[in-house]
Design a protein around this motif. Structure first.
Motif, short mmCIF file in Angstrom:
data_model
loop_
_atom_site.label_atom_id
_atom_site.label_comp_id
_atom_site.label_asym_id
_atom_site.label_seq_id
_atom_site.Cartn_x
_atom_site.Cartn_y
_atom_site.Cartn_z
N LEU A 213 -39.08 -53.89 -0.28
CA LEU A 213 -39.66 -54.24 -1.60
C LEU A 213 -41.07 -53.78 -1.48
O LEU A 213 -41.68 -53.34 -2.30
CB LEU A 213 -39.39 -55.69 -2.04
N ASN A 214 -41.88 -54.43 -0.56
CA ASN A 214 -43.12 -54.03 -0.41
C ASN A 214 -43.52 -52.52 -0.08
O ASN A 214 -44.89 -52.22 -0.19
CB ASN A 214 -43.79 -54.80 0.73
N LYS A 215 -42.63 -51.91 0.01
CA LYS A 215 -42.87 -50.41 0.09
C LYS A 215 -42.41 -49.55 -0.83
O LYS A 215 -42.53 -48.20 -1.13
CB LYS A 215 -42.37 -49.72 1.31
N LEU A 216 -41.87 -50.38 -2.10
CA LEU A 216 -41.14 -49.53 -3.05
C LEU A 216 -41.97 -49.03 -4.04
O LEU A 216 -42.98 -49.60 -4.43
CB LEU A 216 -39.96 -50.34 -3.61
N THR A 217 -41.67 -47.63 -4.88
CA THR A 217 -42.23 -47.17 -5.87
C THR A 217 -41.17 -46.68 -6.57
O THR A 217 -40.05 -46.04 -6.29
CB THR A 217 -43.18 -46.08 -5.53
N ILE A 218 -40.96 -47.30 -7.97
CA ILE A 218 -40.07 -46.64 -8.94
C ILE A 218 -40.60 -45.48 -9.62
O ILE A 218 -41.86 -45.57 -9.98
CB ILE A 218 -39.44 -47.80 -9.77
N VAL A 219 -39.79 -44.40 -9.62
CA VAL A 219 -40.25 -43.10 -10.29
C VAL A 219 -39.16 -42.79 -11.26
O VAL A 219 -38.08 -42.97 -11.54
CB VAL A 219 -40.03 -41.87 -9.16
N GLY A 220 -39.71 -42.04 -12.22
CA GLY A 220 -39.21 -41.98 -13.64
C GLY A 220 -39.38 -43.02 -14.73
O GLY A 220 -40.24 -42.98 -15.50
N PRO B 12 -45.32 -50.82 -7.98
CA PRO B 12 -45.65 -49.55 -8.84
C PRO B 12 -44.62 -48.66 -9.68
O PRO B 12 -43.51 -48.37 -8.94
CB PRO B 12 -46.46 -48.83 -7.76
N VAL B 13 -45.18 -48.11 -10.64
CA VAL B 13 -44.16 -47.52 -11.42
C VAL B 13 -44.75 -45.93 -11.79
O VAL B 13 -45.92 -45.88 -12.14
CB VAL B 13 -43.82 -48.09 -12.80
N ILE B 14 -43.92 -44.68 -11.56
CA ILE B 14 -44.67 -43.48 -11.72
C ILE B 14 -43.89 -43.14 -13.12
O ILE B 14 -42.56 -42.84 -12.89
CB ILE B 14 -44.46 -42.59 -10.38
N TYR B 15 -44.35 -43.21 -14.00
CA TYR B 15 -43.69 -42.73 -15.37
C TYR B 15 -43.57 -41.23 -15.57
O TYR B 15 -44.63 -40.80 -15.52
CB TYR B 15 -44.30 -43.62 -16.47
#
Length: 360
Positions: free
Chosen positions: A212-219, A236-239
């Motif tokens: 979880l501490n390395k996760l980035t959600i993309v889309g 973090p989220v990359i939209y």
């Protein structure tokens, strides 16, 4: 990385630092590609942009810049899901591709390159400077990013596909000691997920396998529906892609959602998903954010500091601050002016651009 070894300064009429600070009529002192200090005075050589606004370089946090797929696709006997941490995007990256030149000239100084595709569901991505040197290793960040492509924009609600990808992931983790070691040592894990169900699945997977501490959600066009869950774990989220005009997608992609995520305290950045959107259009993102009621300081942080955090490279880039790379965009007078456009681009203190305008 290649850099400008000399010491000089840029005189800026205005600086939007990317960290909610604004300076006026100051020098950015640069040496060996790094920002040394921001100062009211400087006695050495300098470049005069006293009538211009300076911002950090754009960071494209998710793209397929420099990747060319075969016109024949994957042959029939190769079909099936590919999930292999040795599938490394750098092995197929065409660093001389015109899209990387376009990115550089339109203010993108750093970009993430995705290995994902219709059949490639797990692989290793890369972060590069868009420097345009002849040797890729001179512009490559030493970051290990593992990408899991759970859902593309065309794959909403495909439950069978999602279950199959996760089944293969669990098998890979159970049967492959080396993969367990790789997962434990990567810098970031990107999971591309569109629907809020798949975003929740991504968060659950990260909890299950302790990244979880390395996760980035993309889309994440539906991230607002699970915003409290995302915020709880500070993911973090990359939209992206951040602007879609296809009527089929308008109910899902809404720029108001970006602002809502930002206001909720989520580290949100924006992507073109190049080539879904032309990389040249990333420079329109802050102007669009301002149109949707963010101020210029907030809009700057979305494409710079927040994108750097999503990639795990915030120690090097993302803001104009001593110790950071001298990745700088110089605008004609006002930043994000839709008519004037970008005047100059610097990467690690090297001028790399010609004067360009907003694409029509």
């Amino acid at each position: 990385m290649i850099t400008n070894p000399f010491e000089y300064a840029i005189l800026a009429g205005k600086i939007l630092t990317g960290s909610h600070e604004i300076y006026k009529d100051v020098f950015i002192v640069i040496k060996e590609g790094k920002i040394q200090r921001i100062s009211d005075t400087w006695k050495g050589p300098y470049v005069d942009f006293s009538n211009a606004t300076v911002t950090p370089g754009f960071i494209e946090p998710y793209s397929k810049l420099g990747i060319k797929w075969s016109i024949y696709g994957i042959q029939e006997d190769q079909r099936g899901i590919i999930m292999d941490p040795d599938y490394y995007v750098i092995d197929g990256l065409n660093y001389s591709d015109p899209s990387i030149r376009d990115a550089r000239e339109f203010g993108v100084t750093t970009a993430y390159i995705s290995p994902g595709g219709k059949y490639v569901r797990l692989g290793k991505g890369a972060v590069i400077k868009t420097m345009g040197t002849s040797l890729l290793h001179q512009s490559l960040y030493r970051k290990n990013i593992l990408e899991i492509l759970l859902e593309t924009p065309e794959e909403y609600y495909e439950s069978e596909l999602r279950m199959n990808i996760l089944r293969e992931f669990r098998k890979l983790y159970s049967n492959n000691k080396r993969f367990r070691s790789i997962l434990g040592n990567v810098d970031r894990v990107f999971i591309v997920a569109m629907s809020y169900e798949s975003i929740e699945t991504a968060l659950n997977l990260a909890q299950e396998f302790k990244f979880l501490n390395k996760l980035t959600i993309v889309g994440a066009p539906e991230a607002v529906k699970v915003a409290s869950y995302i915020k709880e774990f500070n993911v973090p989220v990359i939209y992206g892609p951040f602007w879609i005009t296809d009527p089929l997608y308008l109910d899902r992609w809404n720029f108001n959602n970006v602002v809502r995520l930002y206001r909720l305290g989520i580290t949100v950045s924006l992507s073109t998903f190049h080539p879904l959107m032309d990389i040249k259009l990333l420079q329109l993102a802050p102007a669009l954010a301002i149109r949707y009621d963010l101020n210029e300081k907030e809009a700057t942080s979305i494409f710079s500091q927040n994108a750097a955090i999503a990639l795990g490279i915030q120690k090097d880039v993302g803001i104009i601050y001593p110790g950071k790379d001298a990745d700088i965009v110089v605008w004609e007078e006002d930043a994000y002016d839709m008519k004037e456009g970008i005047k100059e681009v610097y990467i690690r203190g090297i001028r790399v651009s010609r004067t360009v305008s907003i694409p029509q």
